[in-house]
Design an enzyme around this catalytic site. Sequence first.
Site, PDB file in Angstrom:
ATOM      1  N   SER A 158       0.840  -1.191   0.000  1.00  0.00           N
ATOM      2  CA  SER A 158       0.000   0.000   0.000  1.00  0.00           C
ATOM      3  C   SER A 158       0.879   1.245   0.000  1.00  0.00           C
ATOM      4  O   SER A 158       1.990   1.229   0.547  1.00  0.00           O
ATOM      5  CB  SER A 158      -0.852  -0.019   1.269  1.00  0.00           C
ATOM      6  OG  SER A 158      -1.361   1.254   1.526  1.00  0.00           O
ATOM      7  N   TYR A 199      -2.010  -1.267  10.893  1.00  0.00           N
ATOM      8  CA  TYR A 199      -2.225  -1.832   9.544  1.00  0.00           C
ATOM      9  C   TYR A 199      -1.054  -1.456   8.630  1.00  0.00           C
ATOM     10  O   TYR A 199      -0.455  -2.318   7.985  1.00  0.00           O
ATOM     11  CB  TYR A 199      -3.540  -1.321   8.949  1.00  0.00           C
ATOM     12  CG  TYR A 199      -3.652  -1.589   7.470  1.00  0.00           C
ATOM     13  CD1 TYR A 199      -3.858  -2.882   6.992  1.00  0.00           C
ATOM     14  CD2 TYR A 199      -3.506  -0.560   6.527  1.00  0.00           C
ATOM     15  CE1 TYR A 199      -3.925  -3.137   5.628  1.00  0.00           C
ATOM     16  CE2 TYR A 199      -3.572  -0.809   5.176  1.00  0.00           C
ATOM     17  CZ  TYR A 199      -3.785  -2.095   4.725  1.00  0.00           C
ATOM     18  OH  TYR A 199      -3.845  -2.351   3.371  1.00  0.00           O
ATOM     19  N   LYS A 206       2.092  -3.800   6.802  1.00  0.00           N
ATOM     20  CA  LYS A 206       2.476  -3.839   5.382  1.00  0.00           C
ATOM     21  C   LYS A 206       3.971  -3.592   5.233  1.00  0.00           C
ATOM     22  O   LYS A 206       4.663  -4.251   4.443  1.00  0.00           O
ATOM     23  CB  LYS A 206       1.687  -2.802   4.579  1.00  0.00           C
ATOM     24  CG  LYS A 206       0.221  -3.117   4.422  1.00  0.00           C
ATOM     25  CD  LYS A 206       0.014  -4.286   3.461  1.00  0.00           C
ATOM     26  CE  LYS A 206      -1.404  -4.795   3.477  1.00  0.00           C
ATOM     27  NZ  LYS A 206      -1.588  -6.077   2.797  1.00  0.00           N
TER      28      LYS A 206
HETATM   29  P1  NAD Z   1     -10.724  -7.793   1.158  1.00  0.00           P
HETATM   30  O1  NAD Z   1     -10.927  -7.813   2.626  1.00  0.00           O
HETATM   31  O2  NAD Z   1     -11.902  -7.663   0.270  1.00  0.00           O
HETATM   32  O3  NAD Z   1      -9.914  -9.108   0.716  1.00  0.00           O
HETATM   33  C1  NAD Z   1      -9.051  -9.806   1.576  1.00  0.00           C
HETATM   34  C2  NAD Z   1      -9.471 -11.264   1.541  1.00  0.00           C
HETATM   35  O4  NAD Z   1      -8.591 -12.029   2.358  1.00  0.00           O
HETATM   36  C3  NAD Z   1     -10.884 -11.494   2.067  1.00  0.00           C
HETATM   37  O5  NAD Z   1     -11.575 -12.278   1.116  1.00  0.00           O
HETATM   38  C4  NAD Z   1     -10.694 -12.237   3.376  1.00  0.00           C
HETATM   39  O6  NAD Z   1     -11.747 -13.139   3.633  1.00  0.00           O
HETATM   40  C5  NAD Z   1      -9.361 -12.940   3.131  1.00  0.00           C
HETATM   41  N1  NAD Z   1      -8.557 -13.206   4.327  1.00  0.00           N
HETATM   42  C6  NAD Z   1      -8.242 -12.348   5.328  1.00  0.00           C
HETATM   43  N2  NAD Z   1      -7.437 -12.943   6.230  1.00  0.00           N
HETATM   44  C7  NAD Z   1      -7.220 -14.214   5.788  1.00  0.00           C
HETATM   45  C8  NAD Z   1      -6.474 -15.308   6.266  1.00  0.00           C
HETATM   46  N3  NAD Z   1      -5.790 -15.217   7.415  1.00  0.00           N
HETATM   47  N4  NAD Z   1      -6.468 -16.460   5.556  1.00  0.00           N
HETATM   48  C9  NAD Z   1      -7.180 -16.553   4.393  1.00  0.00           C
HETATM   49  N5  NAD Z   1      -7.907 -15.544   3.885  1.00  0.00           N
HETATM   50  C10 NAD Z   1      -7.929 -14.382   4.573  1.00  0.00           C
HETATM   51  O7  NAD Z   1      -9.662  -6.656   0.847  1.00  0.00           O
HETATM   52  P2  NAD Z   1      -9.169  -6.031  -0.542  1.00  0.00           P
HETATM   53  O8  NAD Z   1      -9.599  -4.617  -0.583  1.00  0.00           O
HETATM   54  O9  NAD Z   1      -9.487  -6.925  -1.670  1.00  0.00           O
HETATM   55  O10 NAD Z   1      -7.599  -6.017  -0.275  1.00  0.00           O
HETATM   56  C11 NAD Z   1      -6.751  -7.064  -0.704  1.00  0.00           C
HETATM   57  C12 NAD Z   1      -5.343  -6.781  -0.226  1.00  0.00           C
HETATM   58  O11 NAD Z   1      -4.921  -5.516  -0.729  1.00  0.00           O
HETATM   59  C13 NAD Z   1      -5.202  -6.696   1.302  1.00  0.00           C
HETATM   60  O12 NAD Z   1      -3.970  -7.290   1.667  1.00  0.00           O
HETATM   61  C14 NAD Z   1      -5.173  -5.214   1.555  1.00  0.00           C
HETATM   62  O13 NAD Z   1      -4.468  -4.893   2.743  1.00  0.00           O
HETATM   63  C15 NAD Z   1      -4.450  -4.701   0.326  1.00  0.00           C
HETATM   64  N6  NAD Z   1      -4.753  -3.291   0.026  1.00  0.00           N
HETATM   65  C16 NAD Z   1      -6.055  -2.907  -0.122  1.00  0.00           C
HETATM   66  C17 NAD Z   1      -6.362  -1.568  -0.360  1.00  0.00           C
HETATM   67  C18 NAD Z   1      -7.797  -1.116  -0.492  1.00  0.00           C
HETATM   68  O14 NAD Z   1      -8.051   0.083  -0.351  1.00  0.00           O
HETATM   69  N7  NAD Z   1      -8.749  -1.976  -0.779  1.00  0.00           N
HETATM   70  C19 NAD Z   1      -5.318  -0.622  -0.476  1.00  0.00           C
HETATM   71  C20 NAD Z   1      -3.996  -1.051  -0.338  1.00  0.00           C
HETATM   72  C21 NAD Z   1      -3.738  -2.399  -0.094  1.00  0.00           C
END
Ligand code: NAD
Length: 341
Positions: free
Chosen positions: A125, A150, A154
Amino acid sequence: MTTVLITGGAGYIGSHTVLALLEAGHEVVVLDNLCNASRESLRRVERLSGRTPAFVQGDIRDRALLDRLFHEHAVSAVIHFAGLKSVGESVAQPLAYYENNVAGTLTLCQAMQAAGVTRLVFSSSATVYGDGHPMPLHEGLPTGQPTNPYGRSKLMVEELLGDLAASDASWSIGLLRYFNPVGAHPSGEIGEDPRGIPNNLLPYVAQVAVGRRERLAVYGDDYATPDGTGVRDYIHVMDLAAGHLCALNALGEREGVHIWNLGTGQGHSVLEVVRAFERASGRAVPFRIEPRRAGDVAACWADAALAERELGWKAERGLEEMMADTWRWQRQNPQGYSQDD
Ligand code: NAD
Ligand code: UDP
């Protein structure tokens, strides 16, 4: 054709990326514990692609499960989305965040190493840059001090992966630093489905427009930005998904750690987003100016040139398309996936 393990593949960005990989002809195995996702997202991915990814319901912290998964599927690369992502929750529950995001990634890497799988794309991120840099943010800047658990989780994972790649040249790792992912698949079939009250701007705006929430709180109009509200680099989730495909391919020819910003290079203010959403939806989005939110910066946007140069990837969708696709998803699924569970 490659078999790719996608952790967190039932989630928001994961489901769009699973679809992109299936459409590109890859075999996909999804591992997700469904703690923040619905099985319905993958059913819809199946309908859209006409293909069925393998699905394993389980946790990245479960080493025995991972060993079995790598034994049963000829995985040659991993895209790692699984983790917890709410800034506010991370302040209240830091141990859960370090366990899922840091310890979970550690277990995943140990299992990958044991299975001889050494190509990894990680969801990082822009938060790892911390505050105080001039805009736009480029990958050569030193990482800063994220302001919450958080963000620190990362950064810890980025450092862990750097050490891993330095220890063994067979690893090939991409750290993708996302800016602000928004939007949905143009069919309106898959999109972002936050649980509870959304923290992020776009899901909140969309829920106001569809009548689920009364009005948006705009956090501050006294920033040093053109209209006083916060400026961010919003990137369409379809562009983001395409970026993962490009990174996966590029890593096939590279060793070591590679960092790529995934953003558009253009910032938009909160009020610009509100106005664009009103145009796209034809609905009013009432808002009230409220005090600044703790930890927010005035402005943040990417220098996206490196990804274009090295990956041949560039965000193609502008703000209007992001808003139109978010609205289509919200209108077609006013309660998200939950109506189908
Ligand atoms: P999201 O919560 O929709 O997807 C994450 C998925 O991981 C979910 O389906 C959840 O059920 C699964 N999960 C969580 N912990 C788990 C575990 N221990 N074992 C197995 N599955 C697990 O989030 P997203 O927005 O799709 O984000 C995906 C990734 O991108 C994350 O790592 C997030 O930190 C990163 N990210 C997201 C954003 C944003 O704004 N959406 C920005 C920067 C980085
Ligand atoms: N924001 C807002 N009201 C909200 C949510 C967000 O005014 O209900 C603003 C926030 O202050 C920031 C921008 O919208 O300027 C994007 O916030 P978001 O939480 O979506 O992403 P962040 O950049 O903080 O990760």
